[in-house]
Motif scaffolding. Structure first.
Motif, PDB file in Angstrom:
ATOM      1  N   PRO A 174       0.812  -1.228   0.000  1.00 48.66           N
ATOM      2  CA  PRO A 174       0.000   0.000   0.000  1.00 48.66           C
ATOM      3  C   PRO A 174       0.846   1.278   0.000  1.00 48.66           C
ATOM      4  O   PRO A 174       0.526   2.245  -0.698  1.00 48.66           O
ATOM      5  CB  PRO A 174      -0.829  -0.111   1.276  1.00 48.66           C
ATOM      6  CG  PRO A 174      -0.897  -1.570   1.542  1.00 48.66           C
ATOM      7  CD  PRO A 174       0.424  -2.122   1.093  1.00 48.66           C
ATOM      8  N   ALA A 175       1.927   1.289   0.761  1.00 45.68           N
ATOM      9  CA  ALA A 175       2.803   2.463   0.763  1.00 45.68           C
ATOM     10  C   ALA A 175       3.491   2.621  -0.589  1.00 45.68           C
ATOM     11  O   ALA A 175       3.680   3.744  -1.076  1.00 45.68           O
ATOM     12  CB  ALA A 175       3.831   2.348   1.881  1.00 45.68           C
ATOM     13  N   PHE A 176       3.848   1.513  -1.228  1.00 41.52           N
ATOM     14  CA  PHE A 176       4.434   1.559  -2.566  1.00 41.52           C
ATOM     15  C   PHE A 176       3.435   2.138  -3.570  1.00 41.52           C
ATOM     16  O   PHE A 176       3.805   2.907  -4.453  1.00 41.52           O
ATOM     17  CB  PHE A 176       4.876   0.157  -2.988  1.00 41.52           C
ATOM     18  CG  PHE A 176       5.452   0.082  -4.361  1.00 41.52           C
ATOM     19  CD1 PHE A 176       6.704   0.599  -4.634  1.00 41.52           C
ATOM     20  CD2 PHE A 176       4.742  -0.508  -5.402  1.00 41.52           C
ATOM     21  CE1 PHE A 176       7.244   0.527  -5.908  1.00 41.52           C
ATOM     22  CE2 PHE A 176       5.262  -0.584  -6.668  1.00 41.52           C
ATOM     23  CZ  PHE A 176       6.516  -0.064  -6.929  1.00 41.52           C
ATOM     24  N   THR A 177       2.165   1.781  -3.420  1.00 41.97           N
ATOM     25  CA  THR A 177       1.129   2.330  -4.286  1.00 41.97           C
ATOM     26  C   THR A 177       1.055   3.841  -4.136  1.00 41.97           C
ATOM     27  O   THR A 177       0.970   4.569  -5.133  1.00 41.97           O
ATOM     28  CB  THR A 177      -0.234   1.700  -3.953  1.00 41.97           C
ATOM     29  OG1 THR A 177      -0.128   0.287  -4.039  1.00 41.97           O
ATOM     30  CG2 THR A 177      -1.310   2.190  -4.890  1.00 41.97           C
ATOM     31  N   SER A 178       1.090   4.315  -2.912  1.00 42.71           N
ATOM     32  CA  SER A 178       1.084   5.768  -2.676  1.00 42.71           C
ATOM     33  C   SER A 178       2.300   6.427  -3.313  1.00 42.71           C
ATOM     34  O   SER A 178       2.196   7.514  -3.887  1.00 42.71           O
ATOM     35  CB  SER A 178       1.066   6.065  -1.183  1.00 42.71           C
ATOM     36  OG  SER A 178      -0.108   5.610  -0.599  1.00 42.71           O
ATOM     37  N   LEU A 179       3.444   5.761  -3.218  1.00 45.37           N
ATOM     38  CA  LEU A 179       4.663   6.299  -3.829  1.00 45.37           C
ATOM     39  C   LEU A 179       4.517   6.388  -5.348  1.00 45.37           C
ATOM     40  O   LEU A 179       4.886   7.395  -5.952  1.00 45.37           O
ATOM     41  CB  LEU A 179       5.868   5.437  -3.469  1.00 45.37           C
ATOM     42  CG  LEU A 179       7.194   5.839  -4.115  1.00 45.37           C
ATOM     43  CD1 LEU A 179       7.645   7.191  -3.599  1.00 45.37           C
ATOM     44  CD2 LEU A 179       8.249   4.789  -3.862  1.00 45.37           C
TER      45      LEU A 179
END
Length: 129
Positions: free
Chosen positions: A90-95
């Motif tokens: 999920p954090a990678f998606t935000s990135l």
């Protein structure tokens, strides 16, 4: 002429490189909190073909308590399908979404500085990229 192209390339590439390095460090060290995990569970459910549902205690379709919209949930579901249900997805998606926005904004600024496009022309170019 070559100097202008080198300056343009550095103007575009250096901020992107810094953004990616700092962003990846943030993704690797990010521990999901309640909202992050709750919203990620909706993306996981979507990737498992259960639909856009929350599953904290019961399945609730299109739960109004979900604090993140489909612009983040849908790509997160795709990345969960690709990479598996990992804590960093999920954090990678935000990135990735932030990176795309950053590139578009940087491109608009570079086009304005280099070619003097008007704001309307820049927005049209950014919209169709």
């Amino acid at each position: 002429m070559k100097r202008d192209k080198t300056f343009l390339a550095l103007t575009f590439a250096l901020p992107i490189l810094v953004f990616l390095l700092v962003g990846w460090a943030a993704v690797r060290n990010h521990v999901p909190l309640y909202d992050d995990a709750y919203n990620a569970s909706i993306a996981k459910n979507l990737s498992l073909d259960l639909g856009y549902v929350s599953s904290y205690d019961v399945l609730i379709k299109f739960n109004p308590e979900v604090t993140t919209g489909p612009i983040l949930i849908m790509p997160a579901a795709v990345f969960i399908k690709l990479f598996g249900n990992k804590y960093w997805v999920p954090a990678f998606t935000s990135l990735v979404i932030s990176f795309i926005a950053f590139v578009v904004i940087t491109l608009v600024i570079v086009l304005y500085l280099k070619y003097g496009y008007s704001l309307g022309e820049q927005l049209a170019i950014a919209f169709f990229i």
